[in-house]
Write an enzyme that holds these catalytic residues in place. Structure first.
Site, short mmCIF file in Angstrom:
data_model
loop_
_atom_site.label_atom_id
_atom_site.label_comp_id
_atom_site.label_asym_id
_atom_site.label_seq_id
_atom_site.Cartn_x
_atom_site.Cartn_y
_atom_site.Cartn_z
N LYS A 1 0.87 -1.18 0.00
CA LYS A 1 0.00 0.00 0.00
C LYS A 1 0.90 1.22 0.00
O LYS A 1 1.65 1.46 0.94
CB LYS A 1 -0.92 0.01 1.22
CG LYS A 1 -1.89 1.20 1.16
CD LYS A 1 -2.73 1.35 2.40
CE LYS A 1 -3.47 2.68 2.34
NZ LYS A 1 -3.74 3.22 3.67
N GLY B 1 -7.98 9.73 9.77
CA GLY B 1 -8.21 9.85 11.20
C GLY B 1 -9.21 10.91 11.60
O GLY B 1 -9.43 11.15 12.79
N ALA C 1 -9.62 6.16 4.25
CA ALA C 1 -9.38 7.34 5.10
C ALA C 1 -10.64 8.16 5.33
O ALA C 1 -11.36 8.49 4.39
CB ALA C 1 -8.30 8.24 4.53
N GLY C 2 -10.87 8.45 6.57
CA GLY C 2 -11.91 9.39 6.95
C GLY C 2 -13.24 8.78 7.31
O GLY C 2 -14.10 9.47 7.86
N ASN D 1 -9.65 2.27 9.87
CA ASN D 1 -8.74 2.04 10.97
C ASN D 1 -9.15 2.87 12.19
O ASN D 1 -9.64 2.34 13.18
CB ASN D 1 -7.30 2.35 10.54
CG ASN D 1 -6.27 2.03 11.62
OD1 ASN D 1 -6.60 1.88 12.78
ND2 ASN D 1 -5.04 1.93 11.24
N THR D 2 -8.98 4.18 12.10
CA THR D 2 -9.21 5.04 13.26
C THR D 2 -10.60 4.85 13.86
O THR D 2 -10.75 4.75 15.09
CB THR D 2 -9.02 6.51 12.86
OG1 THR D 2 -7.64 6.71 12.55
CG2 THR D 2 -9.41 7.44 14.00
#
Lengths: 250, 250, 250, 250
Positions: free
Chosen positions: D82, D143, D169-170, D191-192
């Site tokens: 990645k 995040g 992301a996001g 993830n976050t």
């Protein structure tokens, strides 16, 4: 239209009202006796020439609103009243049932009623049928600066209304006022966004310009909005760098 | 800033440009020779006093953009150029890689470059470091009238930029222009929204007012936006209908 | 909860209801006799084990709703009724005044009332105080597939409610159902989005999963949302390519 | 796909990965040697059977990314990587120019490249043409939990892509994952939102369900979204309380 609450001083309020160019100024009846020390009555600071619109801010029942409205009429000699019945302390959202009942009471008593109301198309129709002079649906909660969170409902209300629609409450920046006018509102009522700005006079002027801009935008007839996957160039794409670039006459 | 494409006639374009009060007018170089029958060259209809900004509309590589820019400079004698490198026919979105490369080519060749670019904070920084005079990130696809669909990125770009940020493309209504200015943009570029309005002259005036309104709103310092579950009344809620209503002095 | 309108056939409706895993199915009383030719009564196609919730769809006054509710009770022997009073043919938005009045009538008559209502925090409180078993505020207009256009109000209603809040109307895609559950709704009611999908059975399954996902997301406790100009990496940024890359043990 | 950063402990991460049902897990190469005291290496806690996807998190140039990628390949024996090149410490937004250059370097060196990239349709096309196995445009800043702030661009990228599109992301809540899948994404990377939830294992399960729900919603073919001023009832409005209410057979 502008409100008179939350300003740092009466003088600042007056200058902001002038800068806003507002034609109507609303004042909470229960504030009129709350003169700031050394400043005099709030009404002494309302610019000449504007229409004073007493409101029933703080009322939580139709009867309380009626009582406040009568006090206002006794003092001003005018039948105009902005009706507010807001029993919910969290949102100060208007009570649809009591607002309609209060409107009927006040109209029967000869008032010209401008009701603050939920952005509810059925209630707006009922208020109009009861004889209200306008409907004043909320954009978002009073004082929240959250903008037009009720846009779908506002569009329906405006499309159907036979009386002027004034978007009241929640407008936080000038673009919110412009947006309300662009979808066809007849006016906006702004208070907190001006009063709590770092520079209220400049913000008042900004709202004044944005309101006119939005109205002109409505009258000018906006073009269609494209789907996200389609774009159209402003300049035609045919003939790019064609056979005779030497003909560019610039 | 305003563009010159899509207007129904050159005369209508001219009147709209005047109404917009724009200080800079951008013209597609490849359109200059496409005089409408009987109307004359588009440049004859640009009002006196405005700065003419040739653009490289239609270029799909850095070299094409460079060639167009040189044609413009030869004709106008000015080093100003709006850089557009847009290989995607669906969206006419700018190519980040070719736009940066073209900017470097043009700056090395003495141009003052105003690049149309994605709303990309890293690319905006790189364009600034390359020596661009502004960055011009898109609000939404060209001609889409979809407004500020890239607002998060625009806020970051504006916060970090050391050059003026001009929001270009996609602004559909005057409130979009006001919103862009309220978040701190230095200017906006509008074309389609004016050109395709039912009444372009009125729409141009609306955008002019909204742009000033947004700028004043930015300068005035907006208040905080509340969470959805918190509201604050404009008028203090203490003392409502207190013990002595007779003291209401109205 | 799911509805039963707009399906292409009764069999398709049945399969969709099964796929949705819904515990409650609402049926318009005025539809019960409108058997499709050759298909039999709609009720014959409601899966076993689900709770049938007759609704008063089509009522425009409290009295009409009451009459429909009594017909339903006579037939089902159950006091459950979904109250709908929707006089506005454009939006089918609920009438706040008549809905409250109807709720009072029905509760006095022994019904267990689940009212479809505007996303109005004051009315929601009043309906709860009147004894309703739930409140069912709209996300957007019935059948519009527009999603949670009333989110601010829904958040306030959910935060304050002492009865379950069911988001009813307007949910267009599974993510809308997840969003409603994530902000704390107790359930959602979906009909059009499933019925008009190209494949209603698959869409019903998608809504079922999304509803559970949203509930789990609510229970799991979401993290904070950052302001647009702040980001945090998932991976710590200290020690990047530190002095001893040879220590990478992968 | 899920990430491995920000979890309170390796054991919690492992349980969350299992609950997510993710097929691919990404790990920052520079984190691999940062074993928590007493916990052992992060890789020891990746569940069996999932594909490990090393990422180049922390790289700010193509060369740094290349170096990290080679370290990963040496350790895992797999060409999968990645690609992340994120020089902006505020947003950790990917650098479009360096990301493309890094992709070209890595592909020439035999890697299978999955690039994290801006939501930029032109760059996405270029990455695909360079030979990337996917494109992974951002929904909002890493995040930030801000959701799909780039939706217009994502729709265009998905419509045009010849490789799988992974929204990375996001994504902050399960409904964000469902929404990404509903517009046609092939996968999401989270993830976050999981790691910082009060209960990461439950949140992981919620995202897993929402991802499947969104995919099914996409496959099921959503119905049209109405304009705000048009509604359609789920139940036909003809025949309401018709002439023969006695025929209600319920």
């Amino acid at each position: 239209m502008v409100g008179t609450g939350k300003f740092g001083s009466h003088a600042l309020m007056r200058d902001s009202l002038v800068a806003s160019g507002a034609e109507i100024v609303t004042v909470a009846l229960r504030r009129v006796d709350l003169a700031r020390a050394g400043e005099g009555d709030v009404l002494d600071f309302v610019p000449a020439g504007v229409t004073l619109l007493p409101n029933t801010s703080g009322a939580v029942t139709a009867e309380e609103a009626h009582r406040l409205a009568r006090l206002g009429r006794a003092a001003t000699g005018s039948p105009l009243v902005k009706l507010e019945v807001t029993p919910d302390p969290r949102t100060l959202a208007p009570d649809p049932v009591e607002t309609l009942r209060a409107a009927e009471l006040l109209i029967a008593d000869g008032f010209t009623v401008l009701p603050y109301c939920p952005a509810d198309p059925v209630l707006a129709r009922r208020l109009e049928e009861a004889g209200c002079a306008t409907v004043m649906p909320l954009g978002s909660w009073i004082g929240s600066n959250r903008g037009l969170r009720t846009r779908d409902a506002l569009e329906v209300i405006i499309e159907a209304a036979g009386v002027p629609v004034v978007v009241d409450a929640g407008l936080g920046v000038p673009s919110d006022a412009a947006e309300a006018m662009e979808i066809g509102a007849s006016a906006v009522l702004v208070n907190t966004a001006i009063a709590v700005a770092s520079n209220p006079v400049t913000m008042a002027r900004a709202f004044a310009l944005a309101t006119v801009a939005g109205r002109l935008g409505y009258l000018a007839g906006r073009g269609a909005v494209s789907a996200p996957t389609r774009a159209k160039a402003s300049s035609p794409l045919t003939g790019f760098l064609g056979a005779q670039p030497g003909t560019v006459a610039l």
